[in-house]
Design a protein around this motif. Structure first.
Motif, PDB file in Angstrom:
ATOM      1  N   MET A  23       0.850  -1.201   0.000  1.00 31.49           N
ATOM      2  CA  MET A  23       0.000   0.000   0.000  1.00 31.49           C
ATOM      3  C   MET A  23       0.882   1.247   0.000  1.00 31.49           C
ATOM      4  SD  MET A  23      -2.830   1.282   2.820  1.00 31.49           S
ATOM      5  CE  MET A  23      -3.787  -0.230   2.736  1.00 31.49           C
ATOM      6  N   SER A  24       0.433   2.297  -0.668  1.00 26.48           N
ATOM      7  CA  SER A  24       1.151   3.565  -0.687  1.00 26.48           C
ATOM      8  C   SER A  24       1.191   4.189   0.702  1.00 26.48           C
ATOM      9  CB  SER A  24       0.490   4.524  -1.671  1.00 26.48           C
ATOM     10  OG  SER A  24       0.493   3.976  -2.977  1.00 26.48           O
ATOM     11  N   ALA A  25       2.108   5.157   0.859  1.00 24.26           N
ATOM     12  CA  ALA A  25       2.357   5.712   2.190  1.00 24.26           C
ATOM     13  C   ALA A  25       1.177   6.507   2.744  1.00 24.26           C
ATOM     14  CB  ALA A  25       3.605   6.583   2.151  1.00 24.26           C
ATOM     15  N   ALA A  26       0.551   7.375   1.930  1.00 21.18           N
ATOM     16  CA  ALA A  26      -0.469   8.287   2.452  1.00 21.18           C
ATOM     17  C   ALA A  26      -1.657   7.558   3.077  1.00 21.18           C
ATOM     18  CB  ALA A  26      -0.936   9.244   1.354  1.00 21.18           C
ATOM     19  N   PRO A  27      -2.243   6.532   2.432  1.00 20.45           N
ATOM     20  CA  PRO A  27      -3.360   5.833   3.085  1.00 20.45           C
ATOM     21  C   PRO A  27      -2.966   5.189   4.402  1.00 20.45           C
ATOM     22  CG  PRO A  27      -3.291   5.318   0.735  1.00 20.45           C
ATOM     23  CD  PRO A  27      -2.026   6.042   1.055  1.00 20.45           C
ATOM     24  N   ARG A  28      -1.733   4.685   4.488  1.00 20.31           N
ATOM     25  CA  ARG A  28      -1.279   4.088   5.751  1.00 20.31           C
ATOM     26  C   ARG A  28      -1.129   5.149   6.830  1.00 20.31           C
ATOM     27  NH1 ARG A  28       3.884   0.673   4.032  1.00 20.31           N
ATOM     28  NH2 ARG A  28       3.793   0.007   6.228  1.00 20.31           N
ATOM     29  N   ILE A  29      -0.631   6.326   6.440  1.00 17.73           N
ATOM     30  CA  ILE A  29      -0.508   7.413   7.417  1.00 17.73           C
ATOM     31  C   ILE A  29      -1.888   7.856   7.888  1.00 17.73           C
ATOM     32  CG2 ILE A  29       0.262   9.798   7.776  1.00 17.73           C
ATOM     33  CD1 ILE A  29       2.500   9.244   5.730  1.00 17.73           C
ATOM     34  N   ALA A  30      -2.838   7.980   6.963  1.00 16.88           N
ATOM     35  CA  ALA A  30      -4.197   8.389   7.323  1.00 16.88           C
ATOM     36  C   ALA A  30      -4.832   7.383   8.281  1.00 16.88           C
ATOM     37  CB  ALA A  30      -5.049   8.541   6.063  1.00 16.88           C
ATOM     38  N   ALA A  31      -4.636   6.084   8.013  1.00 11.47           N
ATOM     39  CA  ALA A  31      -5.186   5.057   8.901  1.00 11.47           C
ATOM     40  C   ALA A  31      -4.544   5.128  10.281  1.00 11.47           C
ATOM     41  CB  ALA A  31      -4.970   3.679   8.279  1.00 11.47           C
ATOM     42  N   LEU A  32      -3.261   5.431  10.303  1.00 12.44           N
ATOM     43  CA  LEU A  32      -2.544   5.561  11.573  1.00 12.44           C
ATOM     44  C   LEU A  32      -3.084   6.739  12.382  1.00 12.44           C
ATOM     45  CD1 LEU A  32      -0.139   4.683  13.365  1.00 12.44           C
ATOM     46  CD2 LEU A  32       1.312   6.168  11.967  1.00 12.44           C
TER      47      LEU A  32
ATOM     48  N   PRO B 143      -8.935  15.276   9.235  1.00 12.63           N
ATOM     49  CA  PRO B 143      -9.736  16.260   8.499  1.00 12.63           C
ATOM     50  C   PRO B 143      -8.954  16.977   7.416  1.00 12.63           C
ATOM     51  CG  PRO B 143      -8.996  17.200  10.561  1.00 12.63           C
ATOM     52  CD  PRO B 143      -8.451  15.798  10.525  1.00 12.63           C
ATOM     53  N   VAL B 144      -7.807  16.417   7.015  1.00 10.78           N
ATOM     54  CA  VAL B 144      -6.957  17.030   6.001  1.00 10.78           C
ATOM     55  C   VAL B 144      -6.625  15.989   4.933  1.00 10.78           C
ATOM     56  CG1 VAL B 144      -5.917  18.688   7.602  1.00 10.78           C
ATOM     57  CG2 VAL B 144      -4.861  16.430   7.301  1.00 10.78           C
ATOM     58  N   LEU B 145      -6.194  16.482   3.790  1.00  7.92           N
ATOM     59  CA  LEU B 145      -5.687  15.600   2.740  1.00  7.92           C
ATOM     60  C   LEU B 145      -4.196  15.401   2.988  1.00  7.92           C
ATOM     61  CD1 LEU B 145      -6.179  14.136  -0.009  1.00  7.92           C
ATOM     62  CD2 LEU B 145      -5.404  16.255  -1.098  1.00  7.92           C
ATOM     63  N   ILE B 146      -3.779  14.170   3.156  1.00  8.16           N
ATOM     64  CA  ILE B 146      -2.366  13.856   3.403  1.00  8.16           C
ATOM     65  C   ILE B 146      -1.694  13.510   2.087  1.00  8.16           C
ATOM     66  CG2 ILE B 146      -0.772  12.260   4.540  1.00  8.16           C
ATOM     67  CD1 ILE B 146      -2.896  11.958   6.753  1.00  8.16           C
ATOM     68  N   ARG B 147      -0.591  14.159   1.800  1.00  7.49           N
ATOM     69  CA  ARG B 147       0.203  13.868   0.613  1.00  7.49           C
ATOM     70  C   ARG B 147       1.586  13.401   1.085  1.00  7.49           C
ATOM     71  NH1 ARG B 147       0.220  18.690  -2.913  1.00  7.49           N
ATOM     72  NH2 ARG B 147      -1.863  17.939  -3.451  1.00  7.49           N
ATOM     73  N   ALA B 148       1.971  12.205   0.708  1.00  4.60           N
ATOM     74  CA  ALA B 148       3.217  11.605   1.194  1.00  4.60           C
ATOM     75  C   ALA B 148       4.361  11.796   0.207  1.00  4.60           C
ATOM     76  CB  ALA B 148       3.002  10.127   1.485  1.00  4.60           C
ATOM     77  N   TRP B 149       5.565  11.424   0.641  1.00  4.35           N
ATOM     78  CA  TRP B 149       6.780  11.590  -0.138  1.00  4.35           C
ATOM     79  C   TRP B 149       6.769  10.774  -1.429  1.00  4.35           C
ATOM     80  CZ3 TRP B 149       6.330   9.194   4.583  1.00  4.35           C
ATOM     81  CH2 TRP B 149       6.498   7.805   4.603  1.00  4.35           C
ATOM     82  N   ASP B 150       5.942   9.726  -1.495  1.00  5.76           N
ATOM     83  CA  ASP B 150       5.888   8.908  -2.709  1.00  5.76           C
ATOM     84  C   ASP B 150       4.821   9.395  -3.688  1.00  5.76           C
ATOM     85  OD1 ASP B 150       3.591   8.228  -1.378  1.00  5.76           O
ATOM     86  OD2 ASP B 150       3.978   6.068  -1.303  1.00  5.76           O
ATOM     87  N   GLY B 151       4.223  10.568  -3.404  1.00 10.23           N
ATOM     88  CA  GLY B 151       3.217  11.137  -4.295  1.00 10.23           C
ATOM     89  C   GLY B 151       1.810  10.667  -4.026  1.00 10.23           C
ATOM     90  N   SER B 152       1.612   9.717  -3.133  1.00 11.89           N
ATOM     91  CA  SER B 152       0.279   9.217  -2.824  1.00 11.89           C
ATOM     92  C   SER B 152      -0.486  10.212  -1.971  1.00 11.89           C
ATOM     93  CB  SER B 152       0.372   7.866  -2.108  1.00 11.89           C
ATOM     94  OG  SER B 152       1.066   7.996  -0.869  1.00 11.89           O
ATOM     95  N   GLU B 153      -1.836  10.126  -2.031  1.00  9.03           N
ATOM     96  CA  GLU B 153      -2.706  11.015  -1.271  1.00  9.03           C
ATOM     97  C   GLU B 153      -3.799  10.203  -0.582  1.00  9.03           C
ATOM     98  OE1 GLU B 153      -4.315  13.940  -3.893  1.00  9.03           O
ATOM     99  OE2 GLU B 153      -2.427  15.064  -4.070  1.00  9.03           O
ATOM    100  N   ALA B 154      -4.283  10.742   0.525  1.00  8.14           N
ATOM    101  CA  ALA B 154      -5.404  10.121   1.234  1.00  8.14           C
ATOM    102  C   ALA B 154      -6.095  11.190   2.060  1.00  8.14           C
ATOM    103  CB  ALA B 154      -4.925   8.991   2.150  1.00  8.14           C
ATOM    104  N   GLY B 155      -7.431  11.124   2.074  1.00  4.94           N
ATOM    105  CA  GLY B 155      -8.193  12.103   2.834  1.00  4.94           C
ATOM    106  C   GLY B 155      -9.197  12.813   1.963  1.00  4.94           C
ATOM    107  N   PRO B 156     -10.004  13.676   2.546  1.00  7.18           N
ATOM    108  CA  PRO B 156     -11.071  14.340   1.797  1.00  7.18           C
ATOM    109  C   PRO B 156     -10.529  15.338   0.770  1.00  7.18           C
ATOM    110  CG  PRO B 156     -10.934  15.198   4.038  1.00  7.18           C
ATOM    111  CD  PRO B 156     -10.015  14.033   3.989  1.00  7.18           C
TER     112      PRO B 156
ATOM    113  N   VAL C 191       3.734  15.215   3.992  1.00 11.71           N
ATOM    114  CA  VAL C 191       4.793  14.502   4.707  1.00 11.71           C
ATOM    115  C   VAL C 191       5.885  14.267   3.673  1.00 11.71           C
ATOM    116  CG1 VAL C 191       5.390  12.521   6.132  1.00 11.71           C
ATOM    117  CG2 VAL C 191       3.046  13.400   6.142  1.00 11.71           C
ATOM    118  N   ARG C 192       6.901  15.110   3.695  1.00 12.38           N
ATOM    119  CA  ARG C 192       7.876  15.152   2.607  1.00 12.38           C
ATOM    120  C   ARG C 192       8.923  14.040   2.690  1.00 12.38           C
ATOM    121  NH1 ARG C 192       7.632  19.774  -0.354  1.00 12.38           N
ATOM    122  NH2 ARG C 192       6.597  21.612   0.531  1.00 12.38           N
ATOM    123  N   HIS C 193       9.102  13.467   3.881  1.00  8.73           N
ATOM    124  CA  HIS C 193      10.198  12.505   4.037  1.00  8.73           C
ATOM    125  C   HIS C 193       9.854  11.534   5.160  1.00  8.73           C
ATOM    126  CE1 HIS C 193      14.262  10.928   4.611  1.00  8.73           C
ATOM    127  NE2 HIS C 193      14.609  11.502   3.465  1.00  8.73           N
TER     128      HIS C 193
END
Length: 436
Positions: free
Chosen positions: A1-10, A20-33, A41-43
């Motif tokens: 799984m890409s980083a952003a959905p895992r961070i959002a679940a965490l 309540p935010v859109l999370i964008r991770a260092w690998d370009g993945s996104e999760a959230g509304p 999360v750049r790194h």
């Protein structure tokens, strides 16, 4: 799984609700509304910092290092994130198993973590001496104020006043509002030609110079910042007021040349500390003549059910005001009274400080590249975050700021104050105007 959905679940596991935010991770993945404020999360190092320093300090280090950021305006993201934390129901916390699972997921996301990442260089590294000793207080003040007068000119504007302004209307310029505040203090103190004023924590000299120039007072300004004192002395010479104003690098505990007719302490008492506050109040009381007035301008926090559980904010303590402490205004009034003062007036300026901070943030953001050049990228990020977050805290009523006017009672009992009318109120607006 890409980083952003895992961070959002965490985040959801830890906070009990979807982020309540859109999370964008260092690998370009996104999760959230979609359409929500974007947190980047750049790194993976940002997550490593949280592993070794869970909570606010780990997040602060990631922010200062630029590993955690917000896309676009900072206020919307801070507003939704802080609102979620502030409005969280009491007693709602992740269970032990959930925390353990969250820790494992964080470890998997962060990657190899043999040693903790070093903290950003803007963090307070070493503090020596007992809390609020003379030596340690000087170190704390130097960390915050000796970062370059040019940087503070950029943020504060020409007034060089680093405390809450007083707005006649919400549309006032910062310079007008700061001039209102300086004059309001002088009028509350009822300054007259030739009277002696002690300005405790005088900053870059703005209040002292105003009192000397506009009211003919003879002023002693004290600060623990060498850079502030040098700047203030230069201003006094330029204005031809060096015969009326003296600026010293001196602690309030070292001042012994009273009596003074009036004392101002603006934005300084937050550095005193709970354990020393009675000493602070007693020292100022002893430096005033009978009938002399004290104007104590101080940030306050809301009282807690269990005051012993109060802790200094980790981000503020590590990056902004080391060893700074906030107290409820009721405690401040009580300690002033115990020192012998008669408290005669208390004015809340909470909304005014929110307006002040937003203008400081605007100054910083409009000249961002210059601010970075004058200090460092991390230092500029510290100031942007703490001022924007503080503005929201004042707006939501989580902290306030108050001017307390107190008198050293004379033997006759005559305070010298008006019977009822607050004739020191600034003209040019009403409370209704400001609220609008």
């Amino acid at each position: 799984m890409s980083a952003a959905p895992r961070i959002a679940a965490l985040v959801e596991r830890l906070l009990g609700a979807p982020p309540p935010v859109l999370i964008r991770a260092w690998d370009g993945s996104e999760a959230g509304p979609q359409g929500a404020p974007v947190v980047m999360v750049r790194h993976p190092r940002a997550l490593r910092r949280m592993l070794f320093r869970p909570g606010e300090l780990g997040l602060a280090r990631a922010w200062v290092a630029g590993e955690l950021d917000v896309e676009g305006e900072l206020y919307p993201a801070l507003d939704v994130i802080s609102g979620m934390v502030w409005n969280r129901p009491e007693g709602v916390a992740p269970a032990g198993r959930s925390l353990l699972a969250a820790g494992r997921e964080l470890l998997a996301l962060a990657g190899p973590v043999p040693v903790p990442p070093p903290p950003p260089r803007e963090e307070v590294r070493r503090r020596t001496g007992p809390l609020h000793s003379l030596r340690r207080d000087r170190q704390a003040i130097s960390h915050h104020y000796d970062v370059g007068n040019d940087f503070y000119e950029l943020v504060l504007g020409p007034s060089m006043v680093y405390s809450c302004a007083v707005f006649g209307t919400a549309g006032d310029t910062l310079e007008t509002a700061q001039a209102n505040k300086l004059d309001l203090i002088c009028r509350k103190l009822d300054l007259r030609e030739g009277q002696r004023l002690l300005d405790v924590g005088c900053g870059w000299g703005s209040l002292a110079l105003h009192a000397a120039r506009e009211y003919g007072a003879r002023v002693v300004g004290i600060t623990l910042s060498t850079e502030q004192a040098e700047y203030a002395r230069t201003r006094a010479v330029k204005e031809g007021l060096e015969d009326r104003v003296e600026f010293r690098v001196q602690d309030y505990r070292e001042t012994d040349d009273g009596p003074f007719d009036a004392i101002s302490s603006v934005g300084m008492a937050e550095h005193v500390g709970t354990a020393r506050y009675r000493e602070y109040a007693g020292q100022l009381f002893g430096l005033l003549r009978e009938g002399g007035r004290l104007l104590n301008h101080q940030i306050a926090r809301r009282p807690m059910k269990d005051e012993s559980s109060y802790r200094i904010d980790p981000f503020i303590d590590a990056y902004v005001f080391p060893d700074g402490e906030l107290a409820p205004v009721g405690r401040t009034v009580t300690l002033l009274e115990r020192a012998g003062f008669e408290v005669r007036d208390l004015e809340s300026l909470r909304e005014h400080y929110a307006l002040t901070l937003r203008q400081w943030v605007r100054n910083l953001e409009e000249r961002w590249e210059e601010a970075v050049r004058l200090t460092s990228p991390g230092r500029a990020r510290v100031w942007r975050l703490y001022m924007a977050a503080s503005a929201l805290s004042f707006e939501r009523g989580h902290i306030g700021v108050n001017q307390v006017l107190a008198v050293r009672p004379p033997a006759t009992g005559a305070s010298g104050l008006p019977l009822r009318t607050r004739d020191w109120r600034p003209a040019g607006g009403t409370e209704k105007d400001l609220a609008a």
